[in-house]
Design a protein around this motif. Structure first.
Motif, PDB file in Angstrom:
ATOM      1  N   ILE A 113     -61.687   4.362  24.448  1.00  0.00           N
ATOM      2  CA  ILE A 113     -60.317   4.798  24.189  1.00  0.00           C
ATOM      3  C   ILE A 113     -59.902   5.814  25.245  1.00  0.00           C
ATOM      4  O   ILE A 113     -60.644   6.760  25.546  1.00  0.00           O
ATOM      5  N   ILE A 114     -58.729   5.589  25.799  1.00  0.00           N
ATOM      6  CA  ILE A 114     -58.161   6.553  26.753  1.00  0.00           C
ATOM      7  C   ILE A 114     -56.912   7.129  26.105  1.00  0.00           C
ATOM      8  O   ILE A 114     -55.997   6.395  25.731  1.00  0.00           O
ATOM      9  N   SER A 115     -56.916   8.423  25.941  1.00  0.00           N
ATOM     10  CA  SER A 115     -55.788   9.080  25.273  1.00  0.00           C
ATOM     11  C   SER A 115     -54.890   9.736  26.324  1.00  0.00           C
ATOM     12  O   SER A 115     -55.368  10.454  27.209  1.00  0.00           O
ATOM     13  N   MET A 116     -53.601   9.443  26.214  1.00  0.00           N
ATOM     14  CA  MET A 116     -52.641  10.028  27.166  1.00  0.00           C
ATOM     15  C   MET A 116     -51.707  11.001  26.459  1.00  0.00           C
ATOM     16  O   MET A 116     -51.421  10.865  25.270  1.00  0.00           O
ATOM     17  N   SER A 117     -51.228  11.945  27.217  1.00  0.00           N
ATOM     18  CA  SER A 117     -50.255  12.905  26.696  1.00  0.00           C
ATOM     19  C   SER A 117     -49.415  13.409  27.866  1.00  0.00           C
ATOM     20  O   SER A 117     -49.964  13.790  28.912  1.00  0.00           O
ATOM     21  N   ASP A 118     -48.119  13.376  27.701  1.00  0.00           N
ATOM     22  CA  ASP A 118     -47.187  13.877  28.725  1.00  0.00           C
ATOM     23  C   ASP A 118     -47.476  13.325  30.123  1.00  0.00           C
ATOM     24  O   ASP A 118     -47.454  14.061  31.113  1.00  0.00           O
ATOM     25  N   SER A 155     -70.386  -4.879  35.590  1.00  0.00           N
ATOM     26  CA  SER A 155     -70.990  -3.555  35.558  1.00  0.00           C
ATOM     27  C   SER A 155     -70.052  -2.556  34.931  1.00  0.00           C
ATOM     28  O   SER A 155     -68.849  -2.604  35.120  1.00  0.00           O
ATOM     29  N   LEU A 156     -70.632  -1.688  34.135  1.00  0.00           N
ATOM     30  CA  LEU A 156     -69.841  -0.605  33.574  1.00  0.00           C
ATOM     31  C   LEU A 156     -69.701   0.532  34.565  1.00  0.00           C
ATOM     32  O   LEU A 156     -68.918   1.441  34.390  1.00  0.00           O
ATOM     33  N   VAL A 157     -70.489   0.495  35.611  1.00  0.00           N
ATOM     34  CA  VAL A 157     -70.444   1.577  36.596  1.00  0.00           C
ATOM     35  C   VAL A 157     -69.260   1.380  37.531  1.00  0.00           C
ATOM     36  O   VAL A 157     -68.481   2.297  37.762  1.00  0.00           O
ATOM     37  N   SER A 158     -69.095   0.140  38.040  1.00  0.00           N
ATOM     38  CA  SER A 158     -67.913  -0.091  38.883  1.00  0.00           C
ATOM     39  C   SER A 158     -66.825  -0.701  38.010  1.00  0.00           C
ATOM     40  O   SER A 158     -67.015  -1.775  37.425  1.00  0.00           O
ATOM     41  N   PRO A 159     -65.707  -0.031  37.881  1.00  0.00           N
ATOM     42  CA  PRO A 159     -64.664  -0.490  36.955  1.00  0.00           C
ATOM     43  C   PRO A 159     -63.981  -1.756  37.447  1.00  0.00           C
ATOM     44  O   PRO A 159     -63.866  -1.989  38.651  1.00  0.00           O
ATOM     45  N   ILE A 188     -53.711   1.251  42.639  1.00  0.00           N
ATOM     46  CA  ILE A 188     -54.223   0.556  41.450  1.00  0.00           C
ATOM     47  C   ILE A 188     -54.969  -0.678  41.916  1.00  0.00           C
ATOM     48  O   ILE A 188     -54.403  -1.546  42.591  1.00  0.00           O
ATOM     49  N   ASP A 189     -56.249  -0.724  41.569  1.00  0.00           N
ATOM     50  CA  ASP A 189     -57.107  -1.835  41.982  1.00  0.00           C
ATOM     51  C   ASP A 189     -57.466  -2.655  40.746  1.00  0.00           C
ATOM     52  O   ASP A 189     -57.992  -2.111  39.778  1.00  0.00           O
ATOM     53  N   VAL A 190     -57.135  -3.940  40.769  1.00  0.00           N
ATOM     54  CA  VAL A 190     -57.446  -4.826  39.637  1.00  0.00           C
ATOM     55  C   VAL A 190     -58.382  -5.921  40.131  1.00  0.00           C
ATOM     56  O   VAL A 190     -57.974  -6.779  40.923  1.00  0.00           O
ATOM     57  N   PHE A 191     -59.622  -5.852  39.713  1.00  0.00           N
ATOM     58  CA  PHE A 191     -60.639  -6.833  40.130  1.00  0.00           C
ATOM     59  C   PHE A 191     -60.649  -7.037  41.650  1.00  0.00           C
ATOM     60  O   PHE A 191     -60.656  -8.168  42.150  1.00  0.00           O
ATOM     61  N   HIS A 235     -48.211  11.552  35.899  1.00  0.00           N
ATOM     62  CA  HIS A 235     -48.579  12.637  36.813  1.00  0.00           C
ATOM     63  C   HIS A 235     -49.987  12.427  37.353  1.00  0.00           C
ATOM     64  O   HIS A 235     -50.954  12.733  36.668  1.00  0.00           O
ATOM     65  N   ASP A 236     -50.092  11.880  38.535  1.00  0.00           N
ATOM     66  CA  ASP A 236     -51.374  11.861  39.240  1.00  0.00           C
ATOM     67  C   ASP A 236     -52.519  11.365  38.344  1.00  0.00           C
ATOM     68  O   ASP A 236     -53.543  12.032  38.191  1.00  0.00           O
ATOM     69  N   VAL A 237     -52.337  10.189  37.766  1.00  0.00           N
ATOM     70  CA  VAL A 237     -53.306   9.689  36.780  1.00  0.00           C
ATOM     71  C   VAL A 237     -54.453   8.937  37.460  1.00  0.00           C
ATOM     72  O   VAL A 237     -54.227   8.102  38.334  1.00  0.00           O
ATOM     73  N   ASP A 238     -55.658   9.270  37.035  1.00  0.00           N
ATOM     74  CA  ASP A 238     -56.855   8.505  37.403  1.00  0.00           C
ATOM     75  C   ASP A 238     -57.392   7.888  36.117  1.00  0.00           C
ATOM     76  O   ASP A 238     -57.546   8.611  35.122  1.00  0.00           O
ATOM     77  N   LEU A 239     -57.626   6.603  36.128  1.00  0.00           N
ATOM     78  CA  LEU A 239     -58.311   6.028  34.954  1.00  0.00           C
ATOM     79  C   LEU A 239     -59.028   4.742  35.347  1.00  0.00           C
ATOM     80  O   LEU A 239     -58.666   4.086  36.338  1.00  0.00           O
ATOM     81  N   ASN A 240     -60.050   4.419  34.561  1.00  0.00           N
ATOM     82  CA  ASN A 240     -60.823   3.204  34.809  1.00  0.00           C
ATOM     83  C   ASN A 240     -60.833   2.331  33.562  1.00  0.00           C
ATOM     84  O   ASN A 240     -60.841   2.852  32.434  1.00  0.00           O
TER      85      ASN A 240
END
Lengths: 250, 232
Positions: free
Chosen positions: A229-234, A14-18, A80-83, A40-45
């Protein structure tokens, strides 16, 4: 090309649950006056069935981020949750076992063992898992052949071109059928044509419905291969692009 | 010294303490440790040659009759004559113990051997360190992939022992060739040989050197952060 997977039959994709989710991840290096916070307090899927590119300028924290996701660097805070496995709660041998069974690595410098042939290098993850050596080599040979290296199975890394070495590295990352592939600048050591070929192979061989692929890069030429694409900066997520075809590569 | 300016020949005559002696045989013996000349003759002639009478003889070599243990004969001679009688093996160890207790040879030979061990450990350790430094990313990659420290430890130790075995075989081969060949042409080295105890001791020493050398480098491998694989 087909690369079988270990995922349970009927596993829902599912694309809904990462497949991979990071919540409130913080990482610092140093201590005292020289403590530097790099994440710094990163959230990403990251979603299964996609090739996700993590991009950003040098020093933005993308390599630190994938190191934590892959369980080879410890986050100071966050989860961090991986599968379904909370990697941030694993320690010692359990973390090593998790990496061994679930993650395939592709490195910028390939990091193949110079004393081993292409087949033996590709078979390492299986042998590490305790698979019989002849069976592991046989599986590695099959995979290398599918990646176009059937004439180079017995060659040592120094006898292979950069593109061929990267294909061996791709085989090594896939041979044990991991659920998560981590690639660090996979095209940085390759010329344009070899880089495109490697990304083509990677996309065809690695991206599967029940597998997540994350590629750290700042090579604009490979953006077209991305599903997301996830773009990060600082040390922060700057933006997420769910439709890279709409992105201006320049 | 015995044949100044003359060829050594059987049947020739020499003069010892104003007495004529006929050369009946030439012995290819090992070099005398104290550089004195050794002459083999009968007891009676030896007393005559020395000019000092029978009380000044250092050694008298004897052979036990067949069926009689040399130890028994030696004890009996000691009891009957109040002189020191030793069997072949006892005499060998008396000599060795004398040299160990009364000469600087143990210290000088020991220093050479000790220096050899230190050089061996340093050279092997540095070589291993260079090997580890050159391959640190590969080791880190293996750790990232999921190879445990225990497996890496086994890999390095097996490598160390294989390298040590190859080096030992080459070294022992050269030494064996040296002792087999050179003493045949170099009179001063006659009597040098390679006992199995030395060969075995060297094998153990080689294993010890390789273990110490690899342990010094292993720390670096075992503590390497697998995250270095992602640093350029």
């Amino acid at each position: 090309m087909t690369v079988a997977m270990n995922a349970p039959a009927g596993a829902a994709i599912s694309l809904v649950s990462p497949a991979i989710s990071c919540r409130g991840v913080v990482k610092s290096f140093g201590s005292g006056d020289v403590l530097i916070r790099v994440i710094h307090d990163v959230d990403l899927n990251v979603f299964a069935g996609q090739m996700t590119l993590l991009i950003g300028p040098s020093g933005c924290g993308k390599t630190t981020m994938i190191s934590m996701i892959a369980g080879i660097l410890t986050a100071d805070q966050g989860e961090i949750d991986v599968f379904g496995t909370v990697v941030t709660k694993l320690k010692g041998d359990r973390l090593v076992k998790f990496r061994r069974e679930n993650i395939g690595f592709i490195f910028q410098q390939f990091n193949l063992l110079p004393a081993l042939t292409a087949t033996e290098n590709a078979a390492i993850p299986l042998i590490v898992q305790g698979v019989n050596e002849s069976r592991a080599n046989s599986k590695a040979r099959d995979l290398l052949a599918r990646l176009g290296l059937e004439k180079h199975l017995a060659k040592y890394p120094t006898q292979l071109s950069g593109g061929q070495q990267q294909r061996v590295a791709i085989a090594r990352a896939l041979v044990h059928e991991p659920r998560f592939i981590v690639c660090d600048e996979p095209t940085a050591s390759l010329d344009a044509a070899s880089g495109r070929a490697a990304m083509d192979l990677l996309k065809a061989a690695a991206v599967k419905p029940d597998r997540a692929v994350i590629v750290v890069t700042h090579d604009h030429r490979v953006f077209s291969f991305a599903d997301r694409i996830i773009s990060m900066s600082d040390g922060r997520v700057e933006r997420t692009i769910d439709d890279p075809s709409q992105m201006d590569a320049n | 010294m015995i044949f100044p300016g003359r060829p050594r020949e059987l049947g020739g005559t020499i003069e010892i303490n104003d007495r004529r002696a006929v050369v009946a045989a030439l012995v290819k013996s090992s070099a005398n440790f104290s550089a004195n000349v050794t002459i083999y003759t009968t007891y009676a002639r030896a007393v005559g040659f020395t000019n000092n009478g029978r009380n000044q003889l250092s050694f008298v070599v004897g052979r036990a009759e067949e069926g009689v243990a040399p130890e028994v004969v030696a004890r009996r001679i000691s009891q009957d004559t109040n002189l020191r009688a030793r069997t072949n093996n006892e005499f060998k160890w008396d000599t060795i113990n004398y040299i160990l207790a009364n000469t600087g040879i143990p210290a000088s030979f020991g220093a050479v051997i000790g220096l050899g061990i230190i050089v061996g450990v340093v050279v092997a350790g540095l070589t291993f360190n260079m090997f580890v430094a050159d391959n640190i990313k590969q080791f880190a990659s293996l750790k990232a992939i999921g190879v445990t420290n225990g497996t890496i430890l086994q890999m390095v130790l097996v490598q160390a022992l294989v390298v040590g075995a190859i080096g030992y075989a080459i070294g022992l081969g050269i030494v064996a060739w040296f002792f087999d060949t050179v003493p045949k042409v170099a009179v001063g080295l006659r009597g040098f040989y390679l006992p199995w105890e030395i060969a075995g001791g060297m094998a153990l020493l080689t294993v010890a050197i390789m273990l110490v050398a690899s342990m010094l480098s292993l720390r670096r491998v075992l503590t390497v952060d697998p995250a270095v694989v992602f640093r350029g």
